[in-house]
Design a protein around this motif. Structure first.
Motif, PDB file in Angstrom:
ATOM      1  N   LEU A   1      30.984  31.623  -1.761  1.00  0.00           N
ATOM      2  CA  LEU A   1      31.701  30.958  -2.973  1.00  0.00           C
ATOM      3  C   LEU A   1      33.186  31.062  -2.341  1.00  0.00           C
ATOM      4  O   LEU A   1      33.795  32.134  -2.238  1.00  0.00           O
ATOM      5  CB  LEU A   1      31.670  31.822  -4.297  1.00  0.00           C
ATOM      6  N   MET A   2      33.735  29.862  -2.084  1.00  0.00           N
ATOM      7  CA  MET A   2      35.242  29.646  -1.739  1.00  0.00           C
ATOM      8  C   MET A   2      36.074  29.331  -2.930  1.00  0.00           C
ATOM      9  O   MET A   2      35.875  28.396  -3.532  1.00  0.00           O
ATOM     10  CB  MET A   2      35.112  28.786  -0.411  1.00  0.00           C
TER      11      MET A   2
ATOM     12  N   ALA B   1      32.411  38.843  -6.666  1.00  0.00           N
ATOM     13  CA  ALA B   1      31.878  37.851  -5.689  1.00  0.00           C
ATOM     14  C   ALA B   1      32.936  37.083  -5.206  1.00  0.00           C
ATOM     15  O   ALA B   1      32.645  36.452  -4.286  1.00  0.00           O
ATOM     16  CB  ALA B   1      30.791  37.288  -6.194  1.00  0.00           C
ATOM     17  N   ALA B   2      34.073  36.861  -5.651  1.00  0.00           N
ATOM     18  CA  ALA B   2      34.986  35.665  -5.368  1.00  0.00           C
ATOM     19  C   ALA B   2      35.710  36.000  -3.923  1.00  0.00           C
ATOM     20  O   ALA B   2      35.522  37.200  -3.580  1.00  0.00           O
ATOM     21  CB  ALA B   2      36.255  35.851  -6.350  1.00  0.00           C
ATOM     22  N   GLU B   3      35.936  34.919  -3.169  1.00  0.00           N
ATOM     23  CA  GLU B   3      36.519  35.192  -1.826  1.00  0.00           C
ATOM     24  C   GLU B   3      37.858  34.282  -1.981  1.00  0.00           C
ATOM     25  O   GLU B   3      37.887  33.320  -2.636  1.00  0.00           O
ATOM     26  CB  GLU B   3      35.704  34.845  -1.044  1.00  0.00           C
ATOM     27  N   PRO B   4      38.951  34.766  -1.198  1.00  0.00           N
ATOM     28  CA  PRO B   4      40.196  34.150  -0.897  1.00  0.00           C
ATOM     29  C   PRO B   4      40.150  32.652  -0.760  1.00  0.00           C
ATOM     30  O   PRO B   4      40.744  31.643  -1.242  1.00  0.00           O
ATOM     31  CB  PRO B   4      40.866  35.040  -0.485  1.00  0.00           C
TER      32      PRO B   4
ATOM     33  N   ARG C   1      42.374  40.820  -7.530  1.00  0.00           N
ATOM     34  CA  ARG C   1      41.136  41.070  -7.909  1.00  0.00           C
ATOM     35  C   ARG C   1      40.943  42.223  -8.495  1.00  0.00           C
ATOM     36  O   ARG C   1      39.983  42.641  -9.198  1.00  0.00           O
ATOM     37  CB  ARG C   1      40.198  40.569  -6.738  1.00  0.00           C
ATOM     38  N   THR C   2      41.282  43.312  -7.390  1.00  0.00           N
ATOM     39  CA  THR C   2      41.279  44.793  -8.128  1.00  0.00           C
ATOM     40  C   THR C   2      41.852  45.120  -9.359  1.00  0.00           C
ATOM     41  O   THR C   2      41.362  45.752 -10.276  1.00  0.00           O
ATOM     42  CB  THR C   2      41.974  45.439  -7.089  1.00  0.00           C
TER      43      THR C   2
END
Length: 97
Positions: free
Chosen positions: A1-2, A56-59, A74-75
């Motif tokens: 997931l981008m 699950a998100a990615e940068p 995200r943290t």
């Protein structure tokens, strides 16, 4: 997931505002025992799903500075969701008592 950075920031704002909404919701519904219990459970389920999506998100970018900012954000979003889950648990205990 981008995710693009702008989309991530929108998702982060949504998660943070959702966390605040849930906290307000928790305090507003603690007075009605049975109905509140189901609403609290529903809110808890929604937050667990949101946490999984945020985790699950990615940068979606390779720039180290942007990736670092993404990870910090995200943290922070996960920490806010965790706090909201704790507030829901506290409200459930209040309803049970």
């Amino acid at each position: 997931l981008m995710l693009t950075l702008s989309r991530f920031l929108r998702l982060q704002r949504l998660a943070l505002s959702g966390s605040l909404f849930v906290l307000l919701f928790v305090f507003a519904v603690t007075g009605s025992a049975l109905a509140a219990d189901q609403r609290l459970t529903d809110a808890e389920d929604a937050l667990v799903k949101a946490a999984a999506l945020v985790d699950a998100a990615e940068p979606g970018v390779d720039d180290p500075k942007s990736v670092n900012r993404f990870e910090r954000s995200r943290t922070r979003a996960l920490r806010n969701i965790e706090r909201a889950l704790g507030a829901i648990e506290d409200a459930k205990q209040a309803v049970d008592d």
